[in-house]
Motif scaffolding. Structure first.
Motif, mmCIF file in Angstrom:
data_model
loop_
_atom_site.group_PDB
_atom_site.id
_atom_site.type_symbol
_atom_site.label_atom_id
_atom_site.label_comp_id
_atom_site.label_asym_id
_atom_site.label_seq_id
_atom_site.Cartn_x
_atom_site.Cartn_y
_atom_site.Cartn_z
ATOM 1 N N ASP A 2 77.087 -25.864 -29.921
ATOM 2 C CA ASP A 2 76.654 -24.711 -30.719
ATOM 3 C C ASP A 2 76.974 -24.992 -32.182
ATOM 4 O O ASP A 2 78.127 -24.873 -32.617
ATOM 5 C CB ASP A 2 77.341 -23.445 -30.240
ATOM 6 C CG ASP A 2 76.855 -22.198 -30.943
ATOM 7 O OD1 ASP A 2 76.194 -22.303 -32.003
ATOM 8 O OD2 ASP A 2 77.145 -21.094 -30.445
ATOM 9 N N CYS A 3 75.981 -25.374 -32.940
ATOM 10 C CA CYS A 3 76.155 -25.802 -34.321
ATOM 11 C C CYS A 3 76.630 -24.686 -35.244
ATOM 12 O O CYS A 3 77.109 -24.979 -36.343
ATOM 13 C CB CYS A 3 74.851 -26.398 -34.841
ATOM 14 S SG CYS A 3 74.298 -27.837 -33.897
ATOM 15 N N SER A 4 76.549 -23.442 -34.822
ATOM 16 C CA SER A 4 77.024 -22.342 -35.659
ATOM 17 C C SER A 4 78.539 -22.203 -35.612
ATOM 18 O O SER A 4 79.122 -21.482 -36.422
ATOM 19 C CB SER A 4 76.369 -21.022 -35.230
ATOM 20 O OG SER A 4 76.841 -20.625 -33.950
ATOM 21 N N LEU A 5 79.193 -22.885 -34.683
ATOM 22 C CA LEU A 5 80.634 -22.721 -34.498
ATOM 23 C C LEU A 5 81.487 -23.682 -35.300
ATOM 24 O O LEU A 5 82.632 -23.356 -35.636
ATOM 25 C CB LEU A 5 80.988 -22.846 -33.016
ATOM 26 C CG LEU A 5 80.382 -21.815 -32.083
ATOM 27 C CD1 LEU A 5 80.793 -22.090 -30.643
ATOM 28 C CD2 LEU A 5 80.797 -20.412 -32.510
ATOM 29 N N PHE A 21 71.805 -29.145 -28.201
ATOM 30 C CA PHE A 21 72.202 -28.533 -29.459
ATOM 31 C C PHE A 21 71.579 -27.151 -29.541
ATOM 32 O O PHE A 21 70.423 -26.954 -29.165
ATOM 33 C CB PHE A 21 71.706 -29.357 -30.652
ATOM 34 C CG PHE A 21 72.325 -30.729 -30.723
ATOM 35 C CD1 PHE A 21 73.558 -30.918 -31.316
ATOM 36 C CD2 PHE A 21 71.659 -31.828 -30.198
ATOM 37 C CE1 PHE A 21 74.127 -32.185 -31.384
ATOM 38 C CE2 PHE A 21 72.222 -33.091 -30.264
ATOM 39 C CZ PHE A 21 73.461 -33.267 -30.857
ATOM 40 N N SER A 22 72.358 -26.189 -30.062
ATOM 41 C CA SER A 22 71.828 -24.842 -30.281
ATOM 42 C C SER A 22 72.258 -24.348 -31.663
ATOM 43 O O SER A 22 73.206 -24.871 -32.248
ATOM 44 C CB SER A 22 72.317 -23.880 -29.195
ATOM 45 O OG SER A 22 73.732 -23.744 -29.253
ATOM 46 N N ALA A 31 75.384 -32.045 -40.068
ATOM 47 C CA ALA A 31 75.991 -33.169 -39.371
ATOM 48 C C ALA A 31 77.188 -32.664 -38.580
ATOM 49 O O ALA A 31 77.861 -31.711 -38.991
ATOM 50 C CB ALA A 31 76.428 -34.243 -40.355
ATOM 51 N N CYS A 32 77.433 -33.296 -37.438
ATOM 52 C CA CYS A 32 78.589 -32.927 -36.639
ATOM 53 C C CYS A 32 79.124 -34.138 -35.901
ATOM 54 O O CYS A 32 78.450 -35.160 -35.780
ATOM 55 C CB CYS A 32 78.262 -31.805 -35.654
ATOM 56 S SG CYS A 32 77.067 -32.232 -34.384
#
Length: 88
Positions: A2-5, A21-22, A31-32
């Motif tokens: 969850d890219c928002s986290l 990915f969400s 980037a993560c």
């Protein structure tokens, strides 16, 4: 993922796992990093992830792996890189 986290994620897997990915930001590049402790099983990545030479890395079980992902189009395409097979 969850890219928002966050931009740094940790996960331990002990069996076959499929990642996705969400909540990918669409208004900027994102980037993560994923720190993956892999005790068993296979990893399946989204088709949108493009690896060097179009080949996902080979992982050794019982090791820790670092994966870096970047997208500049809201997640339509990801570029993936890996530092694999660290001793735990």
């Amino acid at each position: 993922i969850d890219c928002s986290l966050s931009t740094y994620f940790t996960k331990t897997i002990a069996g076959n796992t499929t990642f996705s990915f969400s909540n990918v930001p669409s208004d900027r590049a994102y980037a993560c990093t994923l720190e993956l402790t892999h005790t068993s099983g296979t990893v399946t990545w989204p088709a949108a992830v493009k690896w060097p030479q179009d080949t996902a890395p080979t992982l050794t079980t019982g090791k820790t792996h670092l994966f870096m992902f970047v997208t500049d189009d809201g997640g339509t395409r990801w570029r993936g890189a890996a530092l694999a097979n660290y001793t735990n």
